[in-house]
Enzyme design. Structure first.
Site, mmCIF file in Angstrom:
data_model
loop_
_atom_site.group_PDB
_atom_site.id
_atom_site.type_symbol
_atom_site.label_atom_id
_atom_site.label_comp_id
_atom_site.label_asym_id
_atom_site.label_seq_id
_atom_site.Cartn_x
_atom_site.Cartn_y
_atom_site.Cartn_z
ATOM 1 N N ASP A 93 11.925 -5.660 -9.164
ATOM 2 C CA ASP A 93 10.541 -6.149 -9.060
ATOM 3 C C ASP A 93 9.553 -5.009 -9.262
ATOM 4 O O ASP A 93 9.478 -4.086 -8.460
ATOM 5 C CB ASP A 93 10.320 -6.783 -7.683
ATOM 6 C CG ASP A 93 11.022 -8.113 -7.560
ATOM 7 O OD1 ASP A 93 10.793 -8.976 -8.434
ATOM 8 O OD2 ASP A 93 11.793 -8.294 -6.612
ATOM 9 N N MET A 148 5.413 -7.663 -12.660
ATOM 10 C CA MET A 148 4.232 -8.293 -12.045
ATOM 11 C C MET A 148 3.085 -7.313 -12.210
ATOM 12 O O MET A 148 2.582 -6.741 -11.241
ATOM 13 C CB MET A 148 4.529 -8.592 -10.567
ATOM 14 C CG MET A 148 5.476 -9.771 -10.395
ATOM 15 S SD MET A 148 6.246 -9.824 -8.762
ATOM 16 C CE MET A 148 7.658 -8.782 -9.079
ATOM 17 N N MET A 166 8.965 -19.082 -10.070
ATOM 18 C CA MET A 166 8.626 -18.393 -8.826
ATOM 19 C C MET A 166 8.530 -19.422 -7.702
ATOM 20 O O MET A 166 7.727 -20.351 -7.757
ATOM 21 C CB MET A 166 7.277 -17.676 -8.942
ATOM 22 C CG MET A 166 7.257 -16.444 -9.831
ATOM 23 S SD MET A 166 8.445 -15.171 -9.385
ATOM 24 C CE MET A 166 8.006 -14.788 -7.694
ATOM 25 N N SER A 218 17.782 -9.001 -5.507
ATOM 26 C CA SER A 218 16.544 -8.262 -5.742
ATOM 27 C C SER A 218 16.557 -7.028 -4.850
ATOM 28 O O SER A 218 16.539 -7.134 -3.622
ATOM 29 C CB SER A 218 15.337 -9.136 -5.406
ATOM 30 O OG SER A 218 14.205 -8.301 -5.257
ATOM 31 N N ASP A 253 13.209 -17.494 -8.176
ATOM 32 C CA ASP A 253 12.939 -16.253 -7.448
ATOM 33 C C ASP A 253 11.988 -16.473 -6.273
ATOM 34 O O ASP A 253 10.838 -16.864 -6.454
ATOM 35 C CB ASP A 253 12.299 -15.270 -8.450
ATOM 36 C CG ASP A 253 12.046 -13.889 -7.866
ATOM 37 O OD1 ASP A 253 12.535 -13.601 -6.768
ATOM 38 O OD2 ASP A 253 11.362 -13.094 -8.550
ATOM 39 N N GLY A 254 12.497 -16.196 -5.076
ATOM 40 C CA GLY A 254 11.640 -16.203 -3.896
ATOM 41 C C GLY A 254 12.137 -17.115 -2.802
ATOM 42 O O GLY A 254 12.273 -18.328 -3.014
ATOM 43 N N HIS A 271 11.480 -7.682 -13.618
ATOM 44 C CA HIS A 271 10.416 -8.682 -13.434
ATOM 45 C C HIS A 271 9.087 -7.937 -13.320
ATOM 46 O O HIS A 271 8.811 -7.304 -12.301
ATOM 47 C CB HIS A 271 10.747 -9.479 -12.154
ATOM 48 C CG HIS A 271 9.729 -10.486 -11.744
ATOM 49 N ND1 HIS A 271 9.761 -11.119 -10.513
ATOM 50 C CD2 HIS A 271 8.643 -10.995 -12.379
ATOM 51 C CE1 HIS A 271 8.749 -11.947 -10.411
ATOM 52 N NE2 HIS A 271 8.040 -11.890 -11.523
ATOM 53 N N HIS A 287 18.088 -7.613 -10.016
ATOM 54 C CA HIS A 287 16.684 -7.999 -10.215
ATOM 55 C C HIS A 287 15.792 -6.870 -9.706
ATOM 56 O O HIS A 287 15.885 -6.457 -8.548
ATOM 57 C CB HIS A 287 16.422 -9.296 -9.456
ATOM 58 C CG HIS A 287 15.071 -9.895 -9.693
ATOM 59 N ND1 HIS A 287 14.783 -10.699 -10.774
ATOM 60 C CD2 HIS A 287 13.916 -9.803 -8.985
ATOM 61 C CE1 HIS A 287 13.522 -11.081 -10.718
ATOM 62 N NE2 HIS A 287 12.962 -10.541 -9.641
ATOM 63 N N MET A 332 5.669 -4.009 -9.466
ATOM 64 C CA MET A 332 4.342 -4.496 -9.039
ATOM 65 C C MET A 332 3.317 -3.384 -9.183
ATOM 66 O O MET A 332 3.623 -2.209 -8.935
ATOM 67 C CB MET A 332 4.396 -4.946 -7.585
ATOM 68 C CG MET A 332 5.488 -5.958 -7.303
ATOM 69 S SD MET A 332 5.383 -6.582 -5.625
ATOM 70 C CE MET A 332 6.899 -7.550 -5.542
HETATM 71 C C1 DX5 Z 1 8.494 -11.536 -5.099
HETATM 72 C C2 DX5 Z 1 9.615 -10.973 -5.922
HETATM 73 C C3 DX5 Z 1 10.963 -11.433 -5.522
HETATM 74 C C4 DX5 Z 1 11.392 -10.981 -4.153
HETATM 75 C C5 DX5 Z 1 12.340 -11.959 -3.581
HETATM 76 O O1 DX5 Z 1 7.297 -11.199 -5.697
HETATM 77 O O2 DX5 Z 1 9.441 -11.345 -7.283
HETATM 78 O O3 DX5 Z 1 11.945 -11.051 -6.473
HETATM 79 O O4 DX5 Z 1 12.007 -9.731 -4.158
HETATM 80 O O5 DX5 Z 1 12.600 -11.612 -2.274
HETATM 81 P P1 DX5 Z 1 13.091 -12.709 -1.236
HETATM 82 O O6 DX5 Z 1 14.401 -13.209 -1.749
HETATM 83 O O7 DX5 Z 1 13.188 -11.958 0.042
HETATM 84 O O8 DX5 Z 1 12.061 -13.797 -1.213
HETATM 85 ZN ZN ZN Z 2 11.119 -10.969 -8.682
#
Ligand code: DX5
Ligand code: ZN
Length: 218
Positions: free
Chosen positions: A34, A67, A136, A7, A176-177, A65, A32, A36
């Protein structure tokens, strides 16, 4: 052996090209991304203009992804920007079936995901129409959080539910996470096909070696 999707949220945004290069050298399977919006999650990251430039800088599949509220509003732009997978949160889609159809109608693979507290049952009817289900293992919104231990049961439960989907239509499980080298085996054993890791890759001294090590975990 699972596939690995670093990510880029945890990478240096002033040097995305460098981060993408580390991913290529490490043998990452996909990137990946993200997205947001400051509404669905309390953080703001990147939009289609950045995805478009990421697309130019890597040949690896882009696993986007979303969000964001009203994802259908932006799906065409993320398609145009070069996404290979677009994953939406069921919580943001009043008509999930329709949103999945919209993504697939653009020739892009669709994924669905849920916040850790949303019951898996809420996506039961859509499992056979997507390429991936993203579990998640932290509350979406930020990188560098702790893996929620109950996620392992959730992955196992999803794996079980997916046995009811014909193999041809069965989506892959991505997680993920909070995934680090240390807990990768437990996540794979629970049933993950793809591991997403941000700080577990870019927060390490040698991201290339870490990606390679992730790929060796069995
Ligand atoms: C969180 C994201 C993840 C995040 C993961 O909302 O969707 O993809 O980047 O990061 P790590 O691996 O540091 O938890
Ligand atoms: Zn993510």
């Amino acid at each position: 052996m699972a596939r690995i999707a670093p990510s880029i949220l945890s990478s240096d945004f002033a040097n995305l090209e460098g981060a993408l290069d580390l991913c290529r050298k490490g043998g990452a399977d996909q990137i990946h991304v993200d997205v947001m919006d400051g509404h669905f999650v309390p953080n703001l990251t990147i939009g289609p203009v950045v995805v478009k430039d990421i697309r130019k800088a890597t040949s690896l599949p882009l696993d986007v992804h979303l969000m964001i509220e009203n994802p259908e509003r932006f799906i065409p732009e993320f398609v145009k920007a070069g996404s290979d997978f677009i994953t939406v949160h069921a919580e943001t889609c009043p008509n999930l079936e329709e949103t999945i159809r919209l993504i697939k109608g653009h020739g892009v693979r669709a994924g669905i995901t849920l916040k850790p507290g949303t019951p898996l049952e809420s996506i039961a009817n859509d499992l056979s129409s997507v390429s991936l289900v993203l579990v998640m293992s932290v509350e979406p919104g930020f990188g560098e959080q702790e893996f929620i231990p109950g996620s392992l049961n959730r992955i196992e439960k999803l794996r079980e539910i997916l046995q009811g989907v014909s193999p041809k239509k069965r989506p892959e499980i991505s997680v993920d996470g909070g995934i680090k080298l240390q807990n990768a085996k437990a996540v794979i054993d629970a049933g993950a096909d793809i591991l997403v890791s941000g700080s577990g890759v870019f927060g390490t001294e040698d991201p290339v070696a870490t990606i390679k090590a992730f790929k060796e975990v069995k």
